[in-house]
Design a protein around this motif. Structure first.
Motif, PDB file in Angstrom:
ATOM      1  N   ALA A  43       0.831  -1.202   0.000  1.00 18.20           N
ATOM      2  CA  ALA A  43       0.000   0.000   0.000  1.00 18.20           C
ATOM      3  C   ALA A  43       0.867   1.254   0.000  1.00 18.20           C
ATOM      4  O   ALA A  43       0.577   2.233  -0.706  1.00 18.20           O
ATOM      5  CB  ALA A  43      -0.928  -0.013   1.213  1.00 18.20           C
ATOM      6  N   TRP A  44       1.956   1.231   0.789  1.00 20.19           N
ATOM      7  CA  TRP A  44       2.856   2.390   0.828  1.00 20.19           C
ATOM      8  C   TRP A  44       3.514   2.600  -0.526  1.00 20.19           C
ATOM      9  O   TRP A  44       3.600   3.739  -1.011  1.00 20.19           O
ATOM     10  CB  TRP A  44       3.919   2.156   1.899  1.00 20.19           C
ATOM     11  N   LYS A  45       3.976   1.517  -1.172  1.00 18.12           N
ATOM     12  CA  LYS A  45       4.658   1.629  -2.462  1.00 18.12           C
ATOM     13  C   LYS A  45       3.696   2.167  -3.528  1.00 18.12           C
ATOM     14  O   LYS A  45       4.075   3.001  -4.352  1.00 18.12           O
ATOM     15  CB  LYS A  45       5.204   0.264  -2.869  1.00 18.12           C
ATOM     16  N   GLU A  46       2.469   1.706  -3.523  1.00 20.45           N
ATOM     17  CA  GLU A  46       1.499   2.185  -4.510  1.00 20.45           C
ATOM     18  C   GLU A  46       1.204   3.673  -4.314  1.00 20.45           C
ATOM     19  O   GLU A  46       1.049   4.420  -5.284  1.00 20.45           O
ATOM     20  CB  GLU A  46       0.214   1.364  -4.418  1.00 20.45           C
ATOM     21  N   GLY A  47       1.134   4.108  -3.057  1.00 19.71           N
ATOM     22  CA  GLY A  47       0.927   5.526  -2.791  1.00 19.71           C
ATOM     23  C   GLY A  47       2.110   6.356  -3.260  1.00 19.71           C
ATOM     24  O   GLY A  47       1.947   7.438  -3.834  1.00 19.71           O
ATOM     25  N   LEU A  48       3.332   5.844  -3.018  1.00 26.71           N
ATOM     26  CA  LEU A  48       4.539   6.552  -3.450  1.00 26.71           C
ATOM     27  C   LEU A  48       4.598   6.640  -4.971  1.00 26.71           C
ATOM     28  O   LEU A  48       4.922   7.692  -5.532  1.00 26.71           O
ATOM     29  CB  LEU A  48       5.770   5.832  -2.913  1.00 26.71           C
ATOM     30  N   MET A  49       4.259   5.546  -5.654  1.00 28.73           N
ATOM     31  CA  MET A  49       4.281   5.547  -7.122  1.00 28.73           C
ATOM     32  C   MET A  49       3.269   6.539  -7.687  1.00 28.73           C
ATOM     33  O   MET A  49       3.546   7.246  -8.657  1.00 28.73           O
ATOM     34  CB  MET A  49       4.009   4.133  -7.634  1.00 28.73           C
ATOM     35  N   ALA A  50       2.088   6.603  -7.061  1.00 28.53           N
ATOM     36  CA  ALA A  50       1.077   7.561  -7.518  1.00 28.53           C
ATOM     37  C   ALA A  50       1.564   8.998  -7.323  1.00 28.53           C
ATOM     38  O   ALA A  50       1.346   9.870  -8.175  1.00 28.53           O
ATOM     39  CB  ALA A  50      -0.232   7.339  -6.768  1.00 28.53           C
ATOM     40  N   GLN A  51       2.254   9.238  -6.201  1.00 24.57           N
ATOM     41  CA  GLN A  51       2.786  10.569  -5.926  1.00 24.57           C
ATOM     42  C   GLN A  51       3.860  10.949  -6.943  1.00 24.57           C
ATOM     43  O   GLN A  51       3.880  12.071  -7.462  1.00 24.57           O
ATOM     44  CB  GLN A  51       3.359  10.606  -4.510  1.00 24.57           C
ATOM     45  N   ILE A  52       4.755   9.994  -7.250  1.00 25.07           N
ATOM     46  CA  ILE A  52       5.817  10.254  -8.225  1.00 25.07           C
ATOM     47  C   ILE A  52       5.232  10.547  -9.593  1.00 25.07           C
ATOM     48  O   ILE A  52       5.643  11.495 -10.280  1.00 25.07           O
ATOM     49  CB  ILE A  52       6.778   9.044  -8.292  1.00 25.07           C
ATOM     50  N   GLN A  53       4.257   9.756  -9.999  1.00 27.37           N
ATOM     51  CA  GLN A  53       3.649   9.968 -11.314  1.00 27.37           C
ATOM     52  C   GLN A  53       2.984  11.340 -11.396  1.00 27.37           C
ATOM     53  O   GLN A  53       3.099  12.035 -12.407  1.00 27.37           O
ATOM     54  CB  GLN A  53       2.614   8.860 -11.579  1.00 27.37           C
ATOM     55  N   ALA A  54       2.295  11.728 -10.319  1.00 23.97           N
ATOM     56  CA  ALA A  54       1.602  13.023 -10.324  1.00 23.97           C
ATOM     57  C   ALA A  54       2.591  14.174 -10.415  1.00 23.97           C
ATOM     58  O   ALA A  54       2.357  15.168 -11.106  1.00 23.97           O
ATOM     59  CB  ALA A  54       0.746  13.158  -9.066  1.00 23.97           C
ATOM     60  N   ARG A  55       3.741  14.058  -9.716  1.00 25.16           N
ATOM     61  CA  ARG A  55       4.736  15.126  -9.728  1.00 25.16           C
ATOM     62  C   ARG A  55       5.500  15.174 -11.045  1.00 25.16           C
ATOM     63  O   ARG A  55       5.720  16.239 -11.624  1.00 25.16           O
ATOM     64  CB  ARG A  55       5.724  14.938  -8.574  1.00 25.16           C
ATOM     65  N   ALA A  56       5.926  13.989 -11.514  1.00 26.27           N
ATOM     66  CA  ALA A  56       6.816  13.932 -12.680  1.00 26.27           C
ATOM     67  C   ALA A  56       6.105  14.265 -13.980  1.00 26.27           C
ATOM     68  O   ALA A  56       6.731  14.749 -14.929  1.00 26.27           O
ATOM     69  CB  ALA A  56       7.466  12.559 -12.773  1.00 26.27           C
ATOM     70  N   TYR A  57       4.807  13.978 -14.042  1.00 29.95           N
ATOM     71  CA  TYR A  57       4.082  14.185 -15.288  1.00 29.95           C
ATOM     72  C   TYR A  57       3.118  15.359 -15.199  1.00 29.95           C
ATOM     73  O   TYR A  57       2.083  15.381 -15.866  1.00 29.95           O
ATOM     74  CB  TYR A  57       3.344  12.912 -15.683  1.00 29.95           C
ATOM     75  N   ALA A  58       3.476  16.324 -14.369  1.00 31.36           N
ATOM     76  CA  ALA A  58       2.649  17.525 -14.270  1.00 31.36           C
ATOM     77  C   ALA A  58       2.579  18.214 -15.628  1.00 31.36           C
ATOM     78  O   ALA A  58       3.541  18.210 -16.404  1.00 31.36           O
ATOM     79  CB  ALA A  58       3.227  18.477 -13.226  1.00 31.36           C
ATOM     80  N   ALA A  59       1.438  18.800 -15.919  1.00 34.03           N
ATOM     81  CA  ALA A  59       1.244  19.427 -17.220  1.00 34.03           C
ATOM     82  C   ALA A  59       2.260  20.530 -17.475  1.00 34.03           C
ATOM     83  O   ALA A  59       2.811  20.642 -18.573  1.00 34.03           O
ATOM     84  CB  ALA A  59      -0.173  19.986 -17.308  1.00 34.03           C
ATOM     85  N   GLU A  60       2.535  21.325 -16.470  1.00 34.30           N
ATOM     86  CA  GLU A  60       3.496  22.414 -16.608  1.00 34.30           C
ATOM     87  C   GLU A  60       4.546  22.316 -15.510  1.00 34.30           C
ATOM     88  O   GLU A  60       4.210  22.095 -14.342  1.00 34.30           O
ATOM     89  CB  GLU A  60       2.786  23.766 -16.524  1.00 34.30           C
ATOM     90  N   PRO A  61       5.829  22.476 -15.859  1.00 40.10           N
ATOM     91  CA  PRO A  61       6.874  22.459 -14.823  1.00 40.10           C
ATOM     92  C   PRO A  61       6.752  23.673 -13.921  1.00 40.10           C
ATOM     93  O   PRO A  61       6.394  24.769 -14.382  1.00 40.10           O
ATOM     94  CB  PRO A  61       8.172  22.484 -15.629  1.00 40.10           C
ATOM     95  N   GLY A  62       7.045  23.505 -12.648  1.00 39.78           N
ATOM     96  CA  GLY A  62       6.964  24.599 -11.700  1.00 39.78           C
ATOM     97  C   GLY A  62       8.329  25.180 -11.394  1.00 39.78           C
ATOM     98  O   GLY A  62       9.340  24.845 -12.029  1.00 39.78           O
ATOM     99  N   ALA A  63       8.377  26.048 -10.398  1.00 36.90           N
ATOM    100  CA  ALA A  63       9.628  26.652  -9.948  1.00 36.90           C
ATOM    101  C   ALA A  63      10.231  25.803  -8.832  1.00 36.90           C
ATOM    102  O   ALA A  63       9.524  25.056  -8.150  1.00 36.90           O
ATOM    103  CB  ALA A  63       9.379  28.068  -9.450  1.00 36.90           C
ATOM    104  N   ILE A  64      11.527  25.909  -8.647  1.00 42.07           N
ATOM    105  CA  ILE A  64      12.161  25.192  -7.552  1.00 42.07           C
ATOM    106  C   ILE A  64      11.822  25.882  -6.239  1.00 42.07           C
ATOM    107  O   ILE A  64      11.341  27.011  -6.204  1.00 42.07           O
ATOM    108  CB  ILE A  64      13.692  25.122  -7.725  1.00 42.07           C
ATOM    109  N   VAL A  65      12.077  25.195  -5.145  1.00 41.57           N
ATOM    110  CA  VAL A  65      11.867  25.774  -3.817  1.00 41.57           C
ATOM    111  C   VAL A  65      12.790  26.991  -3.663  1.00 41.57           C
ATOM    112  O   VAL A  65      13.970  26.938  -4.032  1.00 41.57           O
ATOM    113  CB  VAL A  65      12.192  24.717  -2.732  1.00 41.57           C
ATOM    114  N   PRO A  66      12.292  28.118  -3.142  1.00 46.69           N
ATOM    115  CA  PRO A  66      13.131  29.315  -2.968  1.00 46.69           C
ATOM    116  C   PRO A  66      14.335  29.039  -2.064  1.00 46.69           C
ATOM    117  O   PRO A  66      14.283  28.197  -1.168  1.00 46.69           O
ATOM    118  CB  PRO A  66      12.171  30.324  -2.329  1.00 46.69           C
ATOM    119  N   GLU A  67      15.396  29.772  -2.308  1.00 44.78           N
ATOM    120  CA  GLU A  67      16.627  29.586  -1.523  1.00 44.78           C
ATOM    121  C   GLU A  67      16.374  29.745  -0.031  1.00 44.78           C
ATOM    122  O   GLU A  67      16.994  29.052   0.794  1.00 44.78           O
ATOM    123  CB  GLU A  67      17.685  30.585  -1.992  1.00 44.78           C
TER     124      GLU A  67
END
Length: 257
Positions: A43-67
């Motif tokens: 269950a943990w691995k499936e949640g992590l994979m879903a999170q990775i897919q959502a972040r990596a395949y976002a429609a538009e790239p975002g900005a990095i975390v501010p310094e």
């Protein structure tokens, strides 16, 4: 004279089964616990994979975390997020890190070097960029002079956490330019760089001049065999019950056995 029938069981027989029974219960609890733990891991691995897919395949790239927030940066909150950054590469500080690039289906992995290169942002802060991999023979920048972008460059890629070392990872040797871990802080320290992000950006597969390095090397698929492992542990638990049941029956019915 007819002989009296032997009793099926006796108090002595049951007492003799106490120790094996307790040992079996302990082993059964361990096996069931391992099976349940594997289901939880699934269950943990499936949640992590879903999170990775959502972040990596976002429609538009975002900005990095501010310094200003780099000191509180956590991989769990940000890794694999698709981002876009703009700056100027500090070519003199390119750092080749030995690694293996995953091969195409039916092909073996390629040995080579990941080119970790500082990108100075417009405000002066630095983000280490893994531009991609080059084959062993192209480690020296002089062998690929066309590979460098000129002037200000925009990079799209994935936020990655520093690579973790293990007991089999050779020690880095900055003096000999021999690196085995993609660790932005360690590389920055070796080059005397400051204001460096605690993460690095892994460039996507956008072609580079001259064809090298080749980006987009992040593997987003995670192995998930936990259901298979859970079935194995539960199967062993069921087998143990069957073996102990047969053992008890033989002890209580020696003549029939």
């Amino acid at each position: 004279m007819t002989k009296a029938a032997s009793p099926v069981s006796s108090p002595v027989s049951w007492r003799a089964l106490l120790a094996p029974g307790l040992a079996t219960l302990v082993a059964l609890a361990i096996l069931l616990g391992l099976g349940t733990w594997q289901l939880q891991r699934k269950a943990w691995k499936e949640g992590l994979m879903a999170q990775i897919q959502a972040r990596a395949y976002a429609a538009e790239p975002g900005a990095i975390v501010p310094e200003a927030e780099w000191g509180r940066w956590q991989p769990a909150d940000d890794e694999f997020r698709r981002v876009r950054i703009t700056g100027t590469f500090l070519q003199d500080f390119e750092t080749p890190v030995y690694g293996l690039a995953p091969g195409a289906p039916g092909h073996s992995a390629m040995q080579g070097y990941y080119l970790m290169t500082p990108l100075r942002l417009q405000d002066g802060a630095i983000v280490m960029v893994n531009r991609g991999i080059v084959p062993m023979e192209l480690k020296d920048p002089a062998s690929r002079p066309e590979s460098w972008p000129t002037g200000e460059t925009t990079i799209t890629g994935l936020v990655r956490a520093p690579e973790e070392r293990n007991m089999f990872t050779p020690a880095d040797d900055p003096a000999r330019k021999s690196w085995f871990t993609r660790d932005p802080q360690a590389i920055a320290k070796a080059h005397g760089l400051e204001r460096v992000a605690p993460f690095y950006v892994e460039a996507d597969a956008t072609p580079n001049p001259g064809g090298w390095p080749k980006g987009g090397q992040t593997r987003l698929e995670l192995p998930n065999n936990h259901l298979q492992y859970a079935v194995t542990w539960y199967g062993l638990a069921l087998t143990l019950v069957g073996v102990f049941t047969a053992f008890v029956w033989r002890r209580l019915h020696p003549s029939e056995a």
